[in-house]
Design a protein around this motif. Structure first.
Motif, PDB file in Angstrom:
ATOM      1  N   VAL A  77       0.836  -1.210   0.000  1.00  0.00           N
ATOM      2  CA  VAL A  77       0.000   0.000   0.000  1.00  0.00           C
ATOM      3  C   VAL A  77       0.862   1.248   0.000  1.00  0.00           C
ATOM      4  O   VAL A  77       0.588   2.210  -0.730  1.00  0.00           O
ATOM      5  CB  VAL A  77      -0.960  -0.007   1.207  1.00  0.00           C
ATOM      6  CG1 VAL A  77      -1.642   1.358   1.358  1.00  0.00           C
ATOM      7  CG2 VAL A  77      -2.011  -1.101   1.054  1.00  0.00           C
ATOM      8  N   LEU A  81       0.709   4.764  -2.666  1.00  0.00           N
ATOM      9  CA  LEU A  81       0.075   6.006  -2.225  1.00  0.00           C
ATOM     10  C   LEU A  81       0.275   7.150  -3.208  1.00  0.00           C
ATOM     11  O   LEU A  81      -0.638   7.959  -3.433  1.00  0.00           O
ATOM     12  CB  LEU A  81       0.601   6.401  -0.843  1.00  0.00           C
ATOM     13  CG  LEU A  81       0.195   5.476   0.311  1.00  0.00           C
ATOM     14  CD1 LEU A  81       0.797   5.980   1.622  1.00  0.00           C
ATOM     15  CD2 LEU A  81      -1.334   5.379   0.430  1.00  0.00           C
ATOM     16  N   ILE A  91      -7.695   4.008  -1.167  1.00  0.00           N
ATOM     17  CA  ILE A  91      -7.550   2.577  -0.967  1.00  0.00           C
ATOM     18  C   ILE A  91      -8.200   2.241   0.373  1.00  0.00           C
ATOM     19  O   ILE A  91      -7.804   2.786   1.415  1.00  0.00           O
ATOM     20  CB  ILE A  91      -6.060   2.177  -0.962  1.00  0.00           C
ATOM     21  CG1 ILE A  91      -5.390   2.577  -2.279  1.00  0.00           C
ATOM     22  CG2 ILE A  91      -5.900   0.683  -0.691  1.00  0.00           C
ATOM     23  CD1 ILE A  91      -3.869   2.503  -2.243  1.00  0.00           C
ATOM     24  N   TYR A 109      -4.235  -0.562  10.587  1.00  0.00           N
ATOM     25  CA  TYR A 109      -4.597   0.342   9.490  1.00  0.00           C
ATOM     26  C   TYR A 109      -4.584   1.798   9.955  1.00  0.00           C
ATOM     27  O   TYR A 109      -4.086   2.685   9.253  1.00  0.00           O
ATOM     28  CB  TYR A 109      -5.977  -0.013   8.944  1.00  0.00           C
ATOM     29  CG  TYR A 109      -6.071  -1.337   8.232  1.00  0.00           C
ATOM     30  CD1 TYR A 109      -5.032  -1.813   7.438  1.00  0.00           C
ATOM     31  CD2 TYR A 109      -7.221  -2.123   8.332  1.00  0.00           C
ATOM     32  CE1 TYR A 109      -5.125  -3.020   6.769  1.00  0.00           C
ATOM     33  CE2 TYR A 109      -7.330  -3.333   7.660  1.00  0.00           C
ATOM     34  CZ  TYR A 109      -6.290  -3.784   6.887  1.00  0.00           C
ATOM     35  OH  TYR A 109      -6.383  -4.980   6.225  1.00  0.00           O
ATOM     36  N   THR A 118      -1.297  10.022   5.150  1.00  0.00           N
ATOM     37  CA  THR A 118      -1.958   9.942   3.850  1.00  0.00           C
ATOM     38  C   THR A 118      -3.446  10.266   3.935  1.00  0.00           C
ATOM     39  O   THR A 118      -4.106   9.984   4.935  1.00  0.00           O
ATOM     40  CB  THR A 118      -1.789   8.535   3.239  1.00  0.00           C
ATOM     41  OG1 THR A 118      -2.399   8.513   1.952  1.00  0.00           O
ATOM     42  CG2 THR A 118      -2.426   7.470   4.110  1.00  0.00           C
ATOM     43  N   ASN A 120      -5.128   9.159   1.204  1.00  0.00           N
ATOM     44  CA  ASN A 120      -5.528   8.245   0.130  1.00  0.00           C
ATOM     45  C   ASN A 120      -5.682   6.807   0.606  1.00  0.00           C
ATOM     46  O   ASN A 120      -5.750   5.882  -0.204  1.00  0.00           O
ATOM     47  CB  ASN A 120      -4.525   8.313  -1.019  1.00  0.00           C
ATOM     48  CG  ASN A 120      -4.475   9.702  -1.639  1.00  0.00           C
ATOM     49  OD1 ASN A 120      -3.615  10.512  -1.287  1.00  0.00           O
ATOM     50  ND2 ASN A 120      -5.411   9.996  -2.520  1.00  0.00           N
ATOM     51  N   PHE A 121      -5.748   6.628   1.920  1.00  0.00           N
ATOM     52  CA  PHE A 121      -5.976   5.313   2.509  1.00  0.00           C
ATOM     53  C   PHE A 121      -6.941   5.500   3.668  1.00  0.00           C
ATOM     54  O   PHE A 121      -6.818   6.457   4.435  1.00  0.00           O
ATOM     55  CB  PHE A 121      -4.661   4.713   3.009  1.00  0.00           C
ATOM     56  CG  PHE A 121      -4.783   3.327   3.611  1.00  0.00           C
ATOM     57  CD1 PHE A 121      -4.744   2.204   2.794  1.00  0.00           C
ATOM     58  CD2 PHE A 121      -4.929   3.148   4.975  1.00  0.00           C
ATOM     59  CE1 PHE A 121      -4.841   0.931   3.341  1.00  0.00           C
ATOM     60  CE2 PHE A 121      -5.033   1.880   5.525  1.00  0.00           C
ATOM     61  CZ  PHE A 121      -4.986   0.765   4.703  1.00  0.00           C
TER      62      PHE A 121
END
Length: 249
Positions: A77, A81, A91, A109, A118, A120-121
Motif C-alpha cells: 500500500v 500512495l 484505498i 490500518y 496519507t 488516500n488510505f
C-alpha cells in the motif's frame, strides 16, 4: 468502455467502490512479494480510475481466522500512495466480521494512516460487524455446516455501534450489509435503529452501499434492497425531526 459509461448514463448510476483482490497465495509454493502486491494495487487503481470509481477495496490474503492481512499489505500500500494521490483515489481495506473495530487489524490500518499522514488510505466498514442477533436462514447454503465452520458469521460479532466514534474520521464508505428486513421495515439482524442515528450524530457524509446476503429466491433481493433504502431514509428523517435537522460537529 463506451458501453460501460452508456449504461451508467442510462440508469443514472455513479461508480463508487471497485472491489479487488491482492491474492497473496496466487502461487501455492510461495507468498506474493511486496513489489508484486504493489503492482496488483497499481493495476486496480488505474482500471478503477478509468471506470470512474472513487475507491478501491483491496481484499488482502489473510493469515488467520480473525482476518489478519498478509504482512505484505503495508509495504504494498505504501508503494501505491503516490499513484492513488495522482489519480485522486482512496484505498479502503474492509473491516469485516469476525474482525471488530477495536482489534489489532483495525489498529494497524489506523496506525498506518497516522504514520504516513496519507489522505488516500482509509477504512471501509461492513455493517455485518454490528449483527447482534443470529441468522435464521442462509440463502441457498448448508446452514448447519456454516454454523459449525464459522459460528461467528451466524451468531454475530456484536460490535457496539458506539465504537464507530473511534474510527469514523477514516471511513468514507460503508458496506451496508443486511440479511432480512420484514414488511414492517424491521431488520432481524442488523441494528439500523442505532447505526443510522450514530452516523447522523457523527456527521457522516460518506456512502452507504447496500449489500444483501439473505435468501437467494427469485426477486427477493430487489424487494429487500428497496426495504433497506426505505428503512435508512425513515430513520434519517426521524433523527432530523428530533434534532432540528442538525448533527454534532
Amino acid at each position: 468502455m463506451d458501453h460501460w459509461f452508456a449504461q451508467l448514463e442510462r440508469y443514472g448510476l455513479e461508480p463508487t467502490n471497485f472491489a479487488c483482490w491482492v491474492d497473496t497465495r496466487i502461487q501455492i509454493d510461495r507468498n506474493m512479494s511486496v513489489e508484486e502486491g504493489a503492482v496488483q494495487i497499481a493495476q486496480d487503481l488505474r482500471l478503477a480510475h478509468r471506470l470512474g470509481f472513487k475507491f478501491i477495496r483491496p481484499k488482502f490474503g489473510v493469515i488467520d481466522r480473525t482476518l489478519t492481512p498478509d504482512p505484505i499489505w503495508e509495504g504494498a500500500v505504501e508503494r501505491s500512495l503516490d499513484l492513488a494521490q495522482q489519480l485522486d483515489m482512496m484505498i479502503l481495506p474492509e473491516i469485516h466480521a469476525p474482525t471488530p473495530i477495536r482489534h489489532p487489524v483495525t489498529e494497524g490500518y489506523v496506525n498506518f494512516i497516522e504514520r504516513t499522514g496519507t489522505k488516500n488510505f482509509g477504512l471501509m466498514i461492513d455493517t455485518g460487524i454490528f449483527q447482534d442477533r443470529p441468522l435464521d436462514a442462509w440463502g441457498g447454503g448448508d446452514f448447519e455446516a456454516i454454523k459449525k465452520g464459522a459460528p461467528e458469521m451466524v451468531y454475530g460479532t456484536k460490535v457496539p455501534v458506539d465504537h464507530l466514534d473511534d474510527i469514523i474520521q477514516y471511513v468514507p464508505f460503508i458496506q451496508a450489509k443486511f440479511h432480512r428486513i420484514d414488511e414492517n421495515l424491521h431488520d432481524h439482524q442488523i441494528p439500523w435503529d442505532r447505526i443510522v442515528p450514530k452516523l447522523k450524530a457523527l456527521g457522516y457524509t460518506g456512502y452507504l452501499s447496500s449489500e444483501y446476503e439473505g435468501a437467494r429466491d427469485p426477486w427477493v433481493a430487489i424487494e429487500q434492497v428497496r426495504r433497506q433504502h426505505a428503512l435508512v431514509r425513515k430513520l434519517e428523517a426521524e433523527y432530523e425531526a428530533a434534532n432540528g435537522g442538525l448533527v454534532d460537529a
